[in-house]
Design a protein around this motif. Structure first.
Motif, PDB file in Angstrom:
ATOM      1  N   LYS A 137       0.818  -1.211   0.000  1.00 15.25           N
ATOM      2  CA  LYS A 137       0.000   0.000   0.000  1.00 15.25           C
ATOM      3  C   LYS A 137       0.857   1.270   0.000  1.00 15.25           C
ATOM      4  O   LYS A 137       0.379   2.340   0.381  1.00 15.25           O
ATOM      5  CB  LYS A 137      -0.916   0.016   1.238  1.00 15.25           C
ATOM      6  CG  LYS A 137      -1.843  -1.178   1.359  1.00 15.25           C
ATOM      7  CD  LYS A 137      -2.896  -1.192   0.267  1.00 15.25           C
ATOM      8  CE  LYS A 137      -3.871  -2.352   0.456  1.00 15.25           C
ATOM      9  NZ  LYS A 137      -4.918  -2.388  -0.579  1.00 15.25           N
ATOM     10  N   ARG A 160     -11.058   7.590  -1.117  1.00 11.06           N
ATOM     11  CA  ARG A 160     -11.851   6.548  -0.449  1.00 11.06           C
ATOM     12  C   ARG A 160     -12.823   5.883  -1.424  1.00 11.06           C
ATOM     13  O   ARG A 160     -12.959   4.665  -1.449  1.00 11.06           O
ATOM     14  CB  ARG A 160     -12.616   7.162   0.720  1.00 11.06           C
ATOM     15  CG  ARG A 160     -13.613   6.216   1.356  1.00 11.06           C
ATOM     16  CD  ARG A 160     -14.488   6.937   2.356  1.00 11.06           C
ATOM     17  NE  ARG A 160     -15.524   6.060   2.867  1.00 11.06           N
ATOM     18  CZ  ARG A 160     -16.472   6.446   3.700  1.00 11.06           C
ATOM     19  NH1 ARG A 160     -16.510   7.695   4.114  1.00 11.06           N
ATOM     20  NH2 ARG A 160     -17.389   5.596   4.118  1.00 11.06           N
ATOM     21  N   ASN A 163     -11.036   3.621  -3.728  1.00  9.48           N
ATOM     22  CA  ASN A 163     -10.553   2.420  -3.038  1.00  9.48           C
ATOM     23  C   ASN A 163     -11.628   1.351  -2.921  1.00  9.48           C
ATOM     24  O   ASN A 163     -11.327   0.154  -2.872  1.00  9.48           O
ATOM     25  CB  ASN A 163     -10.049   2.783  -1.644  1.00  9.48           C
ATOM     26  CG  ASN A 163      -8.680   3.436  -1.684  1.00  9.48           C
ATOM     27  OD1 ASN A 163      -8.017   3.430  -2.722  1.00  9.48           O
ATOM     28  ND2 ASN A 163      -8.245   3.991  -0.577  1.00  9.48           N
ATOM     29  N   HIS A 167     -10.718  -2.262  -4.121  1.00  7.49           N
ATOM     30  CA  HIS A 167     -10.775  -3.368  -3.157  1.00  7.49           C
ATOM     31  C   HIS A 167     -11.686  -4.483  -3.668  1.00  7.49           C
ATOM     32  O   HIS A 167     -11.357  -5.670  -3.561  1.00  7.49           O
ATOM     33  CB  HIS A 167     -11.285  -2.851  -1.810  1.00  7.49           C
ATOM     34  CG  HIS A 167     -11.423  -3.918  -0.762  1.00  7.49           C
ATOM     35  ND1 HIS A 167     -10.356  -4.387  -0.034  1.00  7.49           N
ATOM     36  CD2 HIS A 167     -12.507  -4.617  -0.333  1.00  7.49           C
ATOM     37  CE1 HIS A 167     -10.772  -5.321   0.802  1.00  7.49           C
ATOM     38  NE2 HIS A 167     -12.080  -5.475   0.650  1.00  7.49           N
ATOM     39  N   ASN A 175      -7.312  -9.960   0.268  1.00 11.62           N
ATOM     40  CA  ASN A 175      -8.290  -9.148   1.004  1.00 11.62           C
ATOM     41  C   ASN A 175      -8.655  -9.791   2.331  1.00 11.62           C
ATOM     42  O   ASN A 175      -8.734  -9.128   3.372  1.00 11.62           O
ATOM     43  CB  ASN A 175      -9.547  -8.949   0.166  1.00 11.62           C
ATOM     44  CG  ASN A 175      -9.360  -7.917  -0.933  1.00 11.62           C
ATOM     45  OD1 ASN A 175      -8.415  -7.151  -0.914  1.00 11.62           O
ATOM     46  ND2 ASN A 175     -10.256  -7.926  -1.906  1.00 11.62           N
ATOM     47  N   ASP A 178      -5.671  -9.615   4.677  1.00 10.25           N
ATOM     48  CA  ASP A 178      -5.570  -8.248   5.204  1.00 10.25           C
ATOM     49  C   ASP A 178      -6.566  -8.036   6.337  1.00 10.25           C
ATOM     50  O   ASP A 178      -6.235  -7.464   7.382  1.00 10.25           O
ATOM     51  CB  ASP A 178      -5.849  -7.223   4.096  1.00 10.25           C
ATOM     52  CG  ASP A 178      -4.758  -7.201   3.033  1.00 10.25           C
ATOM     53  OD1 ASP A 178      -3.678  -7.763   3.278  1.00 10.25           O
ATOM     54  OD2 ASP A 178      -5.002  -6.617   1.961  1.00 10.25           O
ATOM     55  N   SER A 179      -7.787  -8.498   6.114  1.00 13.98           N
ATOM     56  CA  SER A 179      -8.829  -8.331   7.122  1.00 13.98           C
ATOM     57  C   SER A 179      -8.504  -9.107   8.388  1.00 13.98           C
ATOM     58  O   SER A 179      -8.642  -8.589   9.501  1.00 13.98           O
ATOM     59  CB  SER A 179     -10.178  -8.784   6.550  1.00 13.98           C
ATOM     60  OG  SER A 179     -11.197  -8.692   7.520  1.00 13.98           O
ATOM     61  N   GLY A 183      -6.568  -6.072   9.965  1.00 16.50           N
ATOM     62  CA  GLY A 183      -7.787  -5.489  10.501  1.00 16.50           C
ATOM     63  C   GLY A 183      -8.220  -6.066  11.834  1.00 16.50           C
ATOM     64  O   GLY A 183      -8.897  -5.386  12.614  1.00 16.50           O
ATOM     65  N   THR A 217      -2.087   1.865   9.370  1.00 19.52           N
ATOM     66  CA  THR A 217      -2.966   1.024   8.542  1.00 19.52           C
ATOM     67  C   THR A 217      -4.397   1.555   8.504  1.00 19.52           C
ATOM     68  O   THR A 217      -5.098   1.378   7.503  1.00 19.52           O
ATOM     69  CB  THR A 217      -2.979  -0.429   9.050  1.00 19.52           C
ATOM     70  OG1 THR A 217      -3.414  -0.467  10.418  1.00 19.52           O
ATOM     71  CG2 THR A 217      -1.596  -1.066   8.940  1.00 19.52           C
ATOM     72  N   THR A 218      -4.845   2.206   9.575  1.00 20.15           N
ATOM     73  CA  THR A 218      -6.188   2.796   9.556  1.00 20.15           C
ATOM     74  C   THR A 218      -6.237   4.047   8.690  1.00 20.15           C
ATOM     75  O   THR A 218      -7.211   4.278   7.978  1.00 20.15           O
ATOM     76  CB  THR A 218      -6.662   3.138  10.980  1.00 20.15           C
ATOM     77  OG1 THR A 218      -5.728   4.037  11.595  1.00 20.15           O
ATOM     78  CG2 THR A 218      -6.788   1.900  11.832  1.00 20.15           C
ATOM     79  N   ARG A 221      -6.582   3.539   4.908  1.00 18.83           N
ATOM     80  CA  ARG A 221      -7.850   2.993   4.424  1.00 18.83           C
ATOM     81  C   ARG A 221      -8.796   4.112   3.988  1.00 18.83           C
ATOM     82  O   ARG A 221      -9.838   3.854   3.416  1.00 18.83           O
ATOM     83  CB  ARG A 221      -8.499   2.134   5.523  1.00 18.83           C
ATOM     84  CG  ARG A 221      -7.744   0.830   5.781  1.00 18.83           C
ATOM     85  CD  ARG A 221      -8.247   0.131   7.012  1.00 18.83           C
ATOM     86  NE  ARG A 221      -9.616  -0.338   6.884  1.00 18.83           N
ATOM     87  CZ  ARG A 221     -10.280  -0.959   7.853  1.00 18.83           C
ATOM     88  NH1 ARG A 221      -9.677  -1.186   9.013  1.00 18.83           N
ATOM     89  NH2 ARG A 221     -11.513  -1.362   7.670  1.00 18.83           N
ATOM     90  N   GLN A 223     -10.857   6.107   5.535  1.00 19.05           N
ATOM     91  CA  GLN A 223     -12.199   6.107   6.105  1.00 19.05           C
ATOM     92  C   GLN A 223     -12.119   6.651   7.524  1.00 19.05           C
ATOM     93  O   GLN A 223     -11.097   6.503   8.210  1.00 19.05           O
ATOM     94  CB  GLN A 223     -12.798   4.701   6.126  1.00 19.05           C
ATOM     95  CG  GLN A 223     -12.982   4.074   4.758  1.00 19.05           C
ATOM     96  CD  GLN A 223     -13.610   2.690   4.861  1.00 19.05           C
ATOM     97  OE1 GLN A 223     -14.536   2.477   5.617  1.00 19.05           O
ATOM     98  NE2 GLN A 223     -13.089   1.753   4.094  1.00 19.05           N
TER      99      GLN A 223
END
Length: 448
Positions: A137, A160, A163, A167, A175, A178-179, A183, A217-218, A221, A223
């Motif tokens: 990223k 956003r 993305n 995504h 994905n 990553d989650s 996450g 990492t947040t 994203r 958001q």
């Protein structure tokens, strides 16, 4: 546009069921001193949806004609919400029946210590994969730095939106990893370490390193909710780490001050990201009206304008079971939020909603029954298991992780049980840590 009689019948039913449901949740929260998942999550879902359902038709700045409002569809949505409330009352009764009557397990001092090799392996995998994630990223990090230097935070929102599509079309295996790791596991470890740090008032440098990774990492994203979740994670770690007891009235000053600090932080995030409108009004609409609007969009779309999906558009199910994507949209991304936004709003974006909308989109009333029992049943399950079978484990780290993601009950369906770590993380907690009753000499925390 005058409300039909059927609307008032639904309202009467919702008020009665909601009062019973929320009352049971409040009792649950007080009885178990907030060391519970089901009570807070169900109370939030019930109160927000009932309030939103009551005020949505008259909501300011939301003209009903503009949003293709139809009383018949709205009443149908109300009966679906009533079904969910009945199921939630049943789940809370089941929990009351199965929870131990003896509450001494709440009063005992319970400690945890890492299982050395497994914990080190889990920590190593988390750090290495997070670094791998950040390398992948790196372009997003560059965009973030450019936005910060320019001060044009509207760009943040534009990135956003892009993305979302990137995504959705990216590798589903990456994905999901990553989650799971970035996450979920990374956030969980931050919560555990800061819970222990606040408990023993001792922090070590690698605690803060992990927090820095989580913050970065947040941010990339693009958001607001992940940023707010991380702040709430630290607040909850402090809240539980300092041994809060809901039965001691003088200690209510802590949660009140903590709530105030969190709300100030929420406003600060909106200000920093360039929001220039009424922040209080925006928060009200986002929390109380957004779930109703997005749920109504799903009821309007399914099945009248698009057939039920029966999980055929789920990327998770496609990955595991090999289902084919439903080719209703040009991009072949037939998930309920994307289909609803495309047909109801006229543009394709992630119109996330709660199980009220997503479960209906999948299979109508049957979908609502199945997803409600799975989604909220998971919360009840962990409450019962840790109270009956795992009494020696502190439940606080799991509660912190779940409550940090409180918005999930307003924005996601039952498939989020996997994506948000609600099944995996409690299991990893049992694998990486063990109960410990010997005490830590000198107040020294175990992860030193």
């Amino acid at each position: 546009m005058e409300e039909p009689l059927s609307f008032y019948k639904v309202i009467a039913v919702l008020v009665v069921l909601g009062t019973i449901c929320i009352g049971m949740c409040i009792r649950d929260i007080i009885r178990y001193q907030l060391r519970t998942i089901a009570g807070p999550m169900i109370a939030l879902f019930a109160s927000v949806h009932i309030y939103g359902y009551l005020i949505y038709p008259r909501a300011a700045k939301m003209p009903i004609n503009e949003y293709r409002f139809d009383w018949e569809i709205y009443v149908q949505m109300g009966w679906a919400l009533a079904l969910i409330l009945c199921l939630l009352i049943g789940l809370m009764l089941l929990k009351k029946l199965l929870m131990p009557k003896d509450l001494r397990f709440l009063m005992t001092s319970r400690e945890i210590a890492p299982r050395p090799q497994l914990y080190q392996l889990g920590f190593f995998v988390t750090i290495v994969y997070t670094l791998f994630f950040l390398i992948r990223k790196r372009s997003a990090i560059g965009e973030l730095l450019t936005i910060i230097r320019s001060g044009d935070y509207m760009w943040y929102y534009e990135v956003r939106v892009q993305n979302i599509f990137d995504h959705a079309q990216s590798n589903p295996i990456l994905n999901n990893l990553d989650s799971l790791i970035v996450g979920n596991l990374l956030m969980f470890l931050v919560g555990v370490l800061y819970y222990i740090g606040f408990k023993y008032r001792k922090f070590f440098p690698y605690y803060h390193l992990l927090l820095a990774f989580a913050l970065l990492t947040t941010l990339i994203r693009f958001q607001k909710s992940p940023i707010l979740q991380l702040m709430l994670l630290i607040c909850l770690a402090y809240f539980f780490g300092r041994q809060f007891s809901i039965r001691r009235g003088f200690r209510f000053i802590k949660p009140i001050l903590l709530t105030g600090v969190f709300l100030i932080a929420v406003v600060a995030v909106y200000v920093v990201l360039g929001f220039s409108g009424n922040i209080v009004g925006e928060l009200h609409n986002r929390l109380f009206l957004s779930s109703t609007l997005t749920s109504y969009a799903h009821f309007w779309t399914f099945p009248t304008h698009n057939g039920f999906l029966y999980y055929g558009g789920s990327r998770l199910f496609n990955l595991v079971l090999g289902f084919g994507q439903t080719p209703d949209l040009s991009l072949g991304l037939a998930t309920p939020p994307l289909v609803s936004s495309y047909l109801y709003m006229g543009s394709m974006f992630n119109l996330n909603t709660s199980i009220l909308g997503t479960a209906w989109a999948q299979n109508g009333y049957a979908g609502i029954f199945i997803e409600t029992m799975l989604f909220f049943g998971c919360f009840v399950f962990w409450d019962i298991v840790f109270a009956r079978k795992l009494k020696r484990y502190p439940y606080e780290p799991v509660v912190i992780f779940f409550l940090m993601q409180f918005l999930v009950v307003l924005n996601n369906g039952a498939l989020s049980l996997i994506g948000k770590g609600f099944i995996v993380i409690p299991v990893l907690y049992l694998i990486l840590f063990r109960p410990f009753s010997g005490g830590y000499g000198g107040g020294r925390p175990p992860m030193s």
